[in-house]
Motif scaffolding. Structure first.
Motif: not given
Length: 334
Positions: A126-127, A129-136, A156-159, A180-190
């Motif tokens: 789940p995203e 849990k994946e965030v909790a593993r990676t972001a810190p 996953k775009a949220a991750v 996750d098609s939202a990944m494209a917006e994450v890449a564009r914006r960042s």
């Protein structure tokens, strides 16, 4: 039918006067192999290439923060309990920071962090849990003074967004933005570079009898379509990296065919990443059952990638790759 052009890449110091420098050099080619479904072609002179293809193959390619004069080494840092090679070893921030520092000291130019195993048969994470593993861990790497580019290996775009907020600077999507098609917006914006990898099927089932009409051209067409999707979403082409996805929904024969034809992927007009490190088929061919015993085979295939002009090599055994690459460059310096 579409005709594809695979440059026959060379590195000899005695370069013909009509040779074309691949991405500005030092590798070059003076012949290409036309590839067409259902048709066999002989080699043709590079001078007969369509001008658009010639321009794509000769244009220099660089990515922010990575070496301009050699292939970058991407060090693998899995903060998962179940990755095939190093699962459970670096789940604490302290262990992850120490391992990242060691890889950088050995020659890694970028650190790739993953919080969801993509080994064959791996379960979905789940995203949250994946965030909790990676972001810190990413935040801890930055707090420790690590300045090299950090890539987040996620579909996953949220991750991806959480990782960027924590200090990541690259995206590595094993689904090529399919999951996750939202990944494209994450890449564009960042404006972060993004790697689009080919995979047939989900990690849990991808190795259950993968099939292709023509694995090289099928993978090429898939990546070409995903590159166009990314560009249409506003992602700059010079920030797109392509990865044929060795071992992701492929048999041993598929993997070998893709590695033999890596130079074809330069015609997509993007940087090329090769990830073969410690994969199962290396053990099958080289007689190494344990993943950690596959460094020699991994380096061998990575050198084949260098000979075909790949820009990034993803690896676990950094010192072995750095040493081999340094000798390769010294041998072929012109």
């Amino acid at each position: 039918m579409t005709i594809y052009y695979r440059p026959i890449v060379q590195m000899d110091a005695k370069m013909p006067t009509d040779a074309v420098l691949l991405h500005g050099g030092p590798l070059w080619f003076d012949r290409v192999e036309p590839l067409e479904r259902g048709v066999r072609h002989g080699l043709m002179p590079a001078s007969e290439l369509p001008s658009a293809s010639l321009d794509v193959l000769s244009a220099p390619r660089t990515l922010p923060g990575l070496p301009k004069d050699r292939a970058a080494i991407m060090g693998v840092l899995n903060v998962t309990p179940d990755s095939f090679s190093d699962g459970g070893k670096f789940t604490s921030s302290k262990a992850a920071v120490e391992h990242a520092q060691a890889m950088i000291a050995q020659g890694a130019n970028v650190i790739d962090i993953g919080g969801e195993s993509t080994r064959p048969g791996a379960a979905f994470v789940p995203e949250d849990k994946e965030v909790a593993r990676t972001a810190p861990v990413i935040a801890a790497l930055r707090a420790a003074g690590i300045e090299v580019p950090i890539s987040i290996d996620t579909r996953k775009a949220a991750v991806a967004q959480a990782a960027l907020s924590a200090g990541a600077t690259m995206l590595n999507d094993v689904s090529a933005m399919h999951y996750d098609s939202a990944m494209a917006e994450v890449a564009r914006r960042s404006r972060a570079p993004i790697c689009l990898m080919h995979a047939q099927g989900d990690p849990k089932t991808m190795q259950e009898n993968p099939q292709y009409d023509n694995v090289v051209l099928d993978v090429f067409d898939h990546l070409a379509e995903r590159v166009e999707v990314a560009i249409a979403a506003g992602v700059a082409k010079e920030r797109i990296i392509v990865d044929p996805g060795i071992g992701f929904g492929k048999t041993q024969a598929h993997n070998l065919a893709l590695i033999r034809n890596l130079s074809l992927f330069h015609t997509l007009g993007c940087s090329v990443l090769l990830g073969v490190s410690r994969k199962r088929f290396i053990g099958n061919i080289g007689g190494a059952e344990r993943a950690e015993d596959r460094a020699s085979g991994s380096v061998s295939l990575a050198l084949s990638g260098l000979m075909q002009g790949v820009h990034i090599v993803r690896a676990h055994d950094i010192d072995e790759h750095r040493q081999a690459f340094a000798l390769w460059r010294a041998l072929h310096a012109q």
